[in-house]
Design an enzyme around this catalytic site. Structure first.
Site, PDB file in Angstrom:
ATOM      1  N   ASP A  18       0.817  -1.360  -0.056  1.00 59.33           N
ATOM      2  CA  ASP A  18      -0.026   0.013  -0.010  1.00 59.33           C
ATOM      3  C   ASP A  18       0.590   1.389   0.010  1.00 59.33           C
ATOM      4  O   ASP A  18       1.827   1.413   0.347  1.00 59.33           O
ATOM      5  CB  ASP A  18      -0.869   0.149   1.126  1.00 59.33           C
ATOM      6  CG  ASP A  18      -2.198   0.922   1.160  1.00 59.33           C
ATOM      7  OD1 ASP A  18      -2.325   1.383  -0.221  1.00 59.33           O
ATOM      8  OD2 ASP A  18      -2.802   1.144   2.414  1.00 59.33           O
ATOM      9  N   ASN A  66     -11.154  -2.323  -5.390  1.00 61.47           N
ATOM     10  CA  ASN A  66     -10.053  -1.369  -5.966  1.00 61.47           C
ATOM     11  C   ASN A  66     -10.927  -0.957  -7.464  1.00 61.47           C
ATOM     12  O   ASN A  66     -10.808   0.040  -7.862  1.00 61.47           O
ATOM     13  CB  ASN A  66      -8.901  -1.632  -6.503  1.00 61.47           C
ATOM     14  CG  ASN A  66      -7.997  -1.998  -4.919  1.00 61.47           C
ATOM     15  OD1 ASN A  66      -7.077  -2.459  -4.928  1.00 61.47           O
ATOM     16  ND2 ASN A  66      -8.253  -0.889  -4.228  1.00 61.47           N
TER      17      ASN A  66
HETATM   18  C1  IPE Z   1      -5.391  -2.651  -0.317  1.00 59.18           C
HETATM   19  O1  IPE Z   1      -5.264  -1.532  -0.326  1.00 59.18           O
HETATM   20  C2  IPE Z   1      -5.436  -3.501  -1.450  1.00 59.18           C
HETATM   21  C3  IPE Z   1      -4.260  -3.429  -2.240  1.00 59.18           C
HETATM   22  C4  IPE Z   1      -3.098  -3.360  -1.623  1.00 59.18           C
HETATM   23  C5  IPE Z   1      -4.270  -4.020  -3.595  1.00 59.18           C
HETATM   24  P1  IPE Z   1      -6.389  -0.284  -0.486  1.00 59.18           P
HETATM   25  O2  IPE Z   1      -5.471   0.912  -0.476  1.00 59.18           O
HETATM   26  O3  IPE Z   1      -7.195  -0.449  -1.534  1.00 59.18           O
HETATM   27  O4  IPE Z   1      -6.812  -0.408   1.107  1.00 59.18           O
HETATM   28  P2  IPE Z   1      -7.726   0.663   1.874  1.00 59.18           P
HETATM   29  O5  IPE Z   1      -8.730   1.349   1.000  1.00 59.18           O
HETATM   30  O6  IPE Z   1      -6.830   1.810   2.303  1.00 59.18           O
HETATM   31  O7  IPE Z   1      -8.365   0.073   3.007  1.00 59.18           O
HETATM   32  C1  IPE Z   2      -1.528   0.298  -3.509  1.00 60.94           C
HETATM   33  O1  IPE Z   2      -1.481   1.627  -3.334  1.00 60.94           O
HETATM   34  C2  IPE Z   2      -1.931  -0.255  -4.947  1.00 60.94           C
HETATM   35  C3  IPE Z   2      -3.461  -0.675  -5.016  1.00 60.94           C
HETATM   36  C4  IPE Z   2      -4.269  -0.707  -3.973  1.00 60.94           C
HETATM   37  C5  IPE Z   2      -3.691  -1.138  -6.174  1.00 60.94           C
HETATM   38  P1  IPE Z   2      -2.641   2.725  -3.271  1.00 60.94           P
HETATM   39  O2  IPE Z   2      -2.989   3.221  -4.709  1.00 60.94           O
HETATM   40  O3  IPE Z   2      -3.701   2.335  -2.489  1.00 60.94           O
HETATM   41  O4  IPE Z   2      -1.819   3.757  -2.569  1.00 60.94           O
HETATM   42  P2  IPE Z   2      -2.432   5.209  -1.450  1.00 60.94           P
HETATM   43  O5  IPE Z   2      -3.004   4.171  -0.453  1.00 60.94           O
HETATM   44  O6  IPE Z   2      -3.509   5.704  -2.398  1.00 60.94           O
HETATM   45  O7  IPE Z   2      -1.314   5.782  -1.242  1.00 60.94           O
HETATM   46 MG    MG Z   3      -4.021   2.347  -0.558  1.00 60.13          MG
END
Ligand code: IPE
Ligand code: IPE
Ligand code: MG
Length: 245
Positions: A18, A66
Site C-alpha cells: 500500500d 479497487n
Molecule cells: C489494499 O489497499 C489493496 C491492495 C493493496 C491491493 P487499499 O489502498 O485498497 O486499501 P484501503 O482502501 O486503504 O483499505
Molecule cells: C496500493 O497503493 C496499490 C493498490 C491498491 C492497487 P494505493 O493506490 O492504495 O496507494 P495509496 O493508499 O493511495 O497511497
Molecule cells: Mg491504499
C-alpha cells in the site's frame, strides 16, 4: 543489516503493498507513476524473498473494492499487470519461482487472463519459491465462492454437510495447498486488513511499516523478519504450559 544467523525466516509471507498513490502525490506525479514504481518494487521483492529463503510470498495487487477507483487509474493498473506479467515470467524462470494468481480473474480482459494462464503453466514445475499475486481478490468474495462450491457438492451428493471441516474449507480456497501466512507486512501505516486473506490470516503475525510501498526494499523486508523473529507465537496455547498444569 541484521545478523542473518538470528533471523527466523517465515515460510510464508503475505504483503499488502500500500502507498503507491501517496508516494506519487509526494512527488507531484500521477498515481499511475506510483503504481509503475510499485510494480518494480514487487519484482525486486520476489528476488529478495527468494534470496532470503522465504518459500511462499503472497502479494495483494488489486482488491475486489479497487474497481471503485477512477477508470483511468484502473486502466493504468490493468496495463501495468500486462507489462509486469511478462517481466515476472523472466524473474520466475531465473529464480525457479512458481507463480500463482488468486482472486476472481474472470472480470479481467481476456488477454490479461491469458497472461495469467501462461505464467502459471510455464512456472508450474518451479520449486524454489511460490509467488502468489492476488488480483481482483477479496477475502469475503473468496469465502463466498467456497461456500457456493461446497453447497453444490452437498446438493449433488458428493459431500455430506456434517463432514465439512476447517481443512475442507482451506482446501477449497484460492490458496489451497499453500501454508497460512506466518507474517503479514502492510506498508504505508494503515492498521487494517482491507479484506485480505481473511481466513488464512487467523494466527498470522502482523507487521506494519510507515514506509510507502515503492520505497520498500530488502533492508525493510529484513526489518520485518527481525520483528517476526522476536514474536512469541502461542496459537491460543500457553508457552510455559506443561502437561497437567
Ligand atoms: C489494499 O489497499 C489493496 C491492495 C493493496 C491491493 P487499499 O489502498 O485498497 O486499501 P484501503 O482502501 O486503504 O483499505
Ligand atoms: C496500493 O497503493 C496499490 C493498490 C491498491 C492497487 P494505493 O493506490 O492504495 O496507494 P495509496 O493508499 O493511495 O497511497
Ligand atoms: Mg491504499
Amino acid at each position: 543489516m541484521a545478523d542473518m544467523e538470528q533471523l527466523k525466516i517465515p515460510e510464508c509471507v503475505a504483503v499488502i503493498l500500500d502507498g503507491n498513490g501517496r508516494w506519487a502525490k509526494k512527488r507531484g506525479l500521477p498515481r499511475s507513476m506510483g503504481h509503475a514504481e510499485g510494480c518494480k518494487t514487487l519484482e525486486q521483492t520476489v528476488y529478495d524473498a527468494a534470496d532470503l529463503g522465504i518459500k511462499v510470498l503472497i502479494a495483494y495487487g488489486f482488491s475486489t473494492e479497487n474497481w471503485k477507483r477512477e477508470d483511468s487509474e484502473v486502466g493504468a493498473l490493468l496495463t501495468l499487470f500486462k507489462i509486469y506479467g511478462k517481466k515476472l515470467m523472466r524473474v520466475a524462470m531465473e529464480k525457479n519461482v512458481r507463480v500463482r494468481v488468486i482472486g476472481e480473474r474472470s472480470r479481467f480482459p481476456s488477454d490479461l487472463i491469458r497472461i495469467f494462464e501462461d505464467i502459471e503453466e510455464a512456472t508450474k514445475d518451479n520449486t524454489a519459491m511460490t509467488f502468489v499475486t492476488a488480483l481482483n481478490y477479496g477475502g469475503r468474495d473468496e469465502i463466498t465462492r467456497v461456500v457456493r462450491k461446497i453447497a453444490e457438492e452437498v446438493r449433488d451428493g458428493n459431500a455430506d454437510a456434517k463432514d465439512i471441516t476447517e481443512q475442507m474449507i482451506s482446501d477449497h480456497l484460492d490458496t489451497a495447498g499453500l501454508p497460512d501466512p506466518d507474517l503479514l507486512i502492510r506498508t504505508s501505516g494503515e492498521l487494517r486488513l482491507s479484506n485480505y486473506l481473511l481466513w488464512q490470516l487467523a494466527y498470522t503475525e502482523i507487521y506494519v511499516t510507515d514506509t510507502l510501498w515503492p520505497d520498500f526494499n530488502k533492508a525493510e523486508l529484513v526489518k520485518a523478519i527481525e520483528a517476526y523473529s522476536r514474536r512469541d507465537r502461542r496459537f491460543g496455547g500457553r508457552k510455559d504450559q506443561e502437561a497437567g498444569t
